[in-house]
Design a protein around this motif. Structure first.
Motif, PDB file in Angstrom:
ATOM      1  N   ALA A   1       0.844  -1.197   0.000  1.00  0.00           N
ATOM      2  CA  ALA A   1       0.000   0.000   0.000  1.00  0.00           C
ATOM      3  C   ALA A   1       0.879   1.246   0.000  1.00  0.00           C
ATOM      4  O   ALA A   1       1.830   1.351   0.774  1.00  0.00           O
TER       5      ALA A   1
ATOM      6  N   GLY B   1       9.405  -6.579   4.953  1.00  0.00           N
ATOM      7  CA  GLY B   1       9.126  -5.146   4.959  1.00  0.00           C
ATOM      8  C   GLY B   1       7.658  -4.859   5.175  1.00  0.00           C
ATOM      9  O   GLY B   1       6.803  -5.717   4.964  1.00  0.00           O
ATOM     10  N   GLY B   2       7.353  -3.650   5.610  1.00  0.00           N
ATOM     11  CA  GLY B   2       5.970  -3.275   5.861  1.00  0.00           C
ATOM     12  C   GLY B   2       5.468  -3.919   7.140  1.00  0.00           C
ATOM     13  O   GLY B   2       6.254  -4.284   8.025  1.00  0.00           O
TER      14      GLY B   2
ATOM     15  N   GLY C   1       9.064 -12.643   3.399  1.00  0.00           N
ATOM     16  CA  GLY C   1       9.977 -12.059   4.378  1.00  0.00           C
ATOM     17  C   GLY C   1      11.408 -12.372   4.000  1.00  0.00           C
ATOM     18  O   GLY C   1      11.896 -13.486   4.233  1.00  0.00           O
ATOM     19  N   GLY C   2      12.064 -11.418   3.373  1.00  0.00           N
ATOM     20  CA  GLY C   2      13.479 -11.586   3.072  1.00  0.00           C
ATOM     21  C   GLY C   2      13.783 -12.319   1.782  1.00  0.00           C
ATOM     22  O   GLY C   2      14.944 -12.594   1.494  1.00  0.00           O
TER      23      GLY C   2
END
Ligand SMILES: Cc1cc2nc3c(=O)[nH]c(=O)nc-3n(C[C@H](O)[C@H](O)[C@H](O)COP(=O)(O)O)c2cc1C
Length: 316
Positions: free
Chosen positions: A22, A142-143, A170-171
């Motif tokens: 977003a 992230g986020g 994730g990653g």
């Protein structure tokens, strides 16, 4: 590339989802990722008008390939849900909050539904709710999400705990990461940070510069930016962003920040003025792999090299 549930379901060349982001991924990035042979998604901020969803869906759909939409359960309005049902993307993820009421209406419309889970218990709960797939999302991502378990330990226990297809998030930012999770048994990767250096994001150039300059230790997790914006994120879902002066100033002082109108207004002014010493750029630890501006097709092609890594183990 190996054929998996993900590639078969959406006729993909690469078992990869370009994660919804977003404020950063709109229809343009989603369409570019899908056109390149993966599945692109755009993320819906709760504040946008319904027309924005329709516009971005049309842009993503112009690739002629399946695409997805990411929704935040805590901020999902009836109007937004109706718009998503109207534009009918191939995949919807609805995470972070009470997503259960949305699963059946989305599935009934022929949409594949995924939920991001940050613990094995959340993954099992999502399966019970009737979702088509679970995204095992580790804290290095992230986020927003949980910061309780890292991707690898989470993925191992989730793969053993549920029967629905599991995607790993994730990653995962290069062919190496994708090969690792496919070898472990995931049906695909779910990558956001890897696309932050793309020409097709909505990040302003100053934000992009911060992304390219950041190394693997350059992120921090917490609620500082949510509190400063007064966003009602459930507290267990903090965000991982590039660490900056504003974060350092307010970390562990979130209650005080919530009452400090001046600091909150300063964040909004910095966002508009593109001052990223104060404003946020959400990014995961894999930001260290993002070192140059590239287009999304190039990033997806890079992920496709997972095939070569996996073929090392093929029978002669
Ligand atoms: C800038 C940014 C914005 C994000 N926004 C959303 C969002 O709107 N909805 C959502 O479900 N996940 C969101 N996420 C989380 C991603 O879907 C995904 O879990 C995460 O990017 C995976 O970790 P990675 O960044 O290491 O690839 C966002 C991530 C980033 C980096």
């Amino acid at each position: 590339m190996p054929r998996t549930w993900l590639t078969e379901r959406f006729e993909l060349q690469v078992p990869l989802v370009g994660a919804p982001m977003a404020g950063v991924s709109d229809g343009r990035l989603a369409g570019a990722v899908s056109a390149a042979g993966a599945l692109g998604m755009f993320g819906v901020p709760p504040s946008v008008p319904v027309s924005w969803i329709e516009e971005q869906a049309a842009i993503a759909a112009a690739s002629g390939r399946p695409y997805g939409i990411g929704l935040l359960a805590w901020g999902l309005s009836d109007e937004h849900l109706k718009a998503v049902l109207r534009v009918r993307p191939a995949l919807v993820s609805v995470s972070f909050g009470d997503y259960a009421p949305y699963v059946e209406p989305l599935r009934a419309a022929g949409i594949t539904v995924a939920v991001q889970a940050g613990t094995t218990e959340e993954a099992v709960q999502a399966e019970r709710t009737g979702v088509d797939a679970v995204v095992a999302r580790g804290g290095e991502g992230g986020g927003h999400g949980r910061d309780d378990v890292a991707t690898l330990p989470l993925l191992q226990t989730v793969l053993d705990a549920v029967r629905v297809p599991v995607l790993a998030a994730g990653g995962i930012a290069t062919a190496r990461g994708l090969a690792a999770v496919l070898a472990a048994g995931a049906e695909g990767g779910w990558a956001g940070t890897a696309f932050l250096g793309c020409t097709e994001t909505t990040l302003p150039p100053e934000g992009l510069r911060r992304v390219l300059d950041a190394g693997e230790t350059g992120t921090a997790y917490g609620r500082v930016f949510d509190v400063a914006q007064g966003l009602p994120w459930p507290p267990e879902y903090g965000g991982r962003a590039l660490r900056n002066a504003f974060y350092d100033r307010w970390r562990d002082r979130e209650d005080e920040l919530a009452r400090d109108e001046q600091a909150r207004a300063g964040l909004e002014a910095a966002r508009q003025g593109r001052d990223f010493d104060t404003a946020y750029v959400y990014a995961g630890q894999a930001v260290g792999t993002v070192t140059r501006e590239r287009d999304a097709a190039d990033v997806v092609a890079g992920f496709a090299a997972a095939d070569e890594l996996l073929s090392r183990f093929a029978a002669p």
